[in-house]
Design an enzyme around this catalytic site. Sequence first.
Site, PDB file in Angstrom:
ATOM      1  N   TYR A 149       0.819  -1.222   0.000  1.00 50.41           N
ATOM      2  CA  TYR A 149       0.000   0.000   0.000  1.00 50.41           C
ATOM      3  C   TYR A 149       0.846   1.262   0.000  1.00 50.41           C
ATOM      4  O   TYR A 149       0.311   2.366  -0.139  1.00 50.41           O
ATOM      5  CB  TYR A 149      -0.945   0.005   1.208  1.00 50.41           C
ATOM      6  CG  TYR A 149      -2.128  -0.876   0.999  1.00 50.41           C
ATOM      7  CD1 TYR A 149      -1.972  -2.254   0.972  1.00 50.41           C
ATOM      8  CD2 TYR A 149      -3.397  -0.353   0.818  1.00 50.41           C
ATOM      9  CE1 TYR A 149      -3.053  -3.091   0.771  1.00 50.41           C
ATOM     10  CE2 TYR A 149      -4.483  -1.178   0.610  1.00 50.41           C
ATOM     11  CZ  TYR A 149      -4.303  -2.544   0.594  1.00 50.41           C
ATOM     12  OH  TYR A 149      -5.378  -3.365   0.391  1.00 50.41           O
ATOM     13  N   LYS A 219       2.663 -14.297   5.634  1.00 47.31           N
ATOM     14  CA  LYS A 219       3.091 -15.268   4.618  1.00 47.31           C
ATOM     15  C   LYS A 219       4.610 -15.386   4.671  1.00 47.31           C
ATOM     16  O   LYS A 219       5.310 -15.298   3.640  1.00 47.31           O
ATOM     17  CB  LYS A 219       2.639 -14.801   3.231  1.00 47.31           C
ATOM     18  CG  LYS A 219       1.188 -15.047   2.914  1.00 47.31           C
ATOM     19  CD  LYS A 219       0.839 -16.512   2.694  1.00 47.31           C
ATOM     20  CE  LYS A 219       1.371 -17.032   1.384  1.00 47.31           C
ATOM     21  NZ  LYS A 219       1.026 -18.471   1.207  1.00 47.31           N
ATOM     22  N   ASP A 259      -2.944 -18.115   4.431  1.00 52.09           N
ATOM     23  CA  ASP A 259      -3.912 -18.973   3.724  1.00 52.09           C
ATOM     24  C   ASP A 259      -4.552 -19.972   4.693  1.00 52.09           C
ATOM     25  O   ASP A 259      -5.772 -20.177   4.678  1.00 52.09           O
ATOM     26  CB  ASP A 259      -3.273 -19.689   2.517  1.00 52.09           C
ATOM     27  CG  ASP A 259      -1.873 -20.182   2.786  1.00 52.09           C
ATOM     28  OD1 ASP A 259      -1.122 -19.469   3.470  1.00 52.09           O
ATOM     29  OD2 ASP A 259      -1.522 -21.274   2.338  1.00 52.09           O
ATOM     30  N   ASP A 283      -6.487  -6.563   4.650  1.00 49.90           N
ATOM     31  CA  ASP A 283      -7.572  -6.175   3.752  1.00 49.90           C
ATOM     32  C   ASP A 283      -8.462  -7.389   3.456  1.00 49.90           C
ATOM     33  O   ASP A 283      -9.687  -7.352   3.619  1.00 49.90           O
ATOM     34  CB  ASP A 283      -6.935  -5.642   2.455  1.00 49.90           C
ATOM     35  CG  ASP A 283      -7.908  -4.843   1.626  1.00 49.90           C
ATOM     36  OD1 ASP A 283      -9.050  -4.623   2.084  1.00 49.90           O
ATOM     37  OD2 ASP A 283      -7.543  -4.426   0.519  1.00 49.90           O
TER      38      ASP A 283
END
Length: 396
Positions: A149, A219, A259, A283
Amino acid sequence: MNRITKASDGRLIVPDQPTIPYITGDGVGKEITPSMMEIVDTAIRRAYGTKRQIKWKEVLAGENAFKQTGSWLPAETLEKFEYYTVGIKGPLTTPIGEGIRSLNVALRQTLDLYVCLRPIRWYQGIITPILAPEKVNMTVFRENTEDIYAGIEWEEGTPEAQKFCKFLQDEMGVSNIRFPETSSFGVKPVSREGTERLVRAACQYAIENRLPSVTLVHKGNIMKYTEGGFRRWGCELAQREFGDAIASKKLIIKDCIADAFLQNTLLCPEEYSVIATLNLNGDYISDQLAAMVGGIGIAPGANINYNSGHAIFEATHGTAPSLAGKNVANPCSIILSAVMMLEYIEWQEAADLITRALERCFEDSRATFDLARFMPSGVSRSTTEFTHDVIERINN
Ligand code: NAD
């Protein structure tokens, strides 16, 4: 003085009649923001009589601002949010093809509002896509200033993209860009400082609210130094600054790959409480969790800098152009954001009155069409009818 300020010991100093700047917002903002203000004023009157009152002060942003001043986000608006410390906003149109990427991102970056706070809980009576929504009770701390971002990217085919590619290949020894001629590039900055202040805020929130755990979602298995760094720096910070709470089992620090986390939130949501995560993961996670308890029409949010005290509470959905002007939009997102604001300034009694009134509306199957259509005996109320339903329940 009617200004909220921050004392040197970190506490907010809130006068009985604070000025709170607000942005009405575009599209449905013109309907949901007045609804929120009426409900908040009623709850404050009911809780504190004439002793306390919010002095609302409109500031401009979005289409309104552009029409009146030629600027989508006038400097005066940012100055007012800075000066008055706490504010609230409706949704804003993202100008297409203008110099400004997103008004929301500009507001967050200018005031360095580094936490995007999203509490997610279920209300009895709301029909959701999952079988046991009552098990969902999480608070997401999404990092708000870093990650992709930051907007550092170059488009395929531009001299900048080619220069960056050449730099990577010639000077950094990168040899695995699969299609160098036709690649766009983005840079993902994630810092130790940015991680530490976010994770600190999440741990403090968990302890203050007696919540059992903070889970770092990342991640790091793929992006070792950015997302992996977030996990490592976050765990180290927690051990260093909250070691006693961890040792006495008042606080458990966990981590989960993003995930797997999304799957787990559907399979065993009761295992998660406070979530600390990076900007992009946050998000996705916020919207999925919101959907699990009824959708973005009812999901509140805030952008906060816990060091300076600056906070902007906001409707989390957009301007919903197809609903605008029809008196059908759901005002719950901005109403619940106002509840968060009242809690932030420690006007808990008024906050509780609104929460209880909303709970009673849903128990009575009264809601705007987006929620009522799924309720077995749902009564679809217009925005103004629903506002009156809530006010009636605050007063009685
Ligand atoms: P949106 O959130 O406006 O709409 C998505 C869907 O949710 C639509 O079906 C809409 O009808 C529904 N919805 C949204 N708010 C609702 C409400 N209060 N009650 C009932 N239903 C509601 O997203 P979008 O269509 O992608 O974006 C429209 C505009 O809003 C764009 O200009 C976008 O940039 C902007 N936007 C602003 C914000 C913000 O200011 N925080 C957030 C998202 C999008």
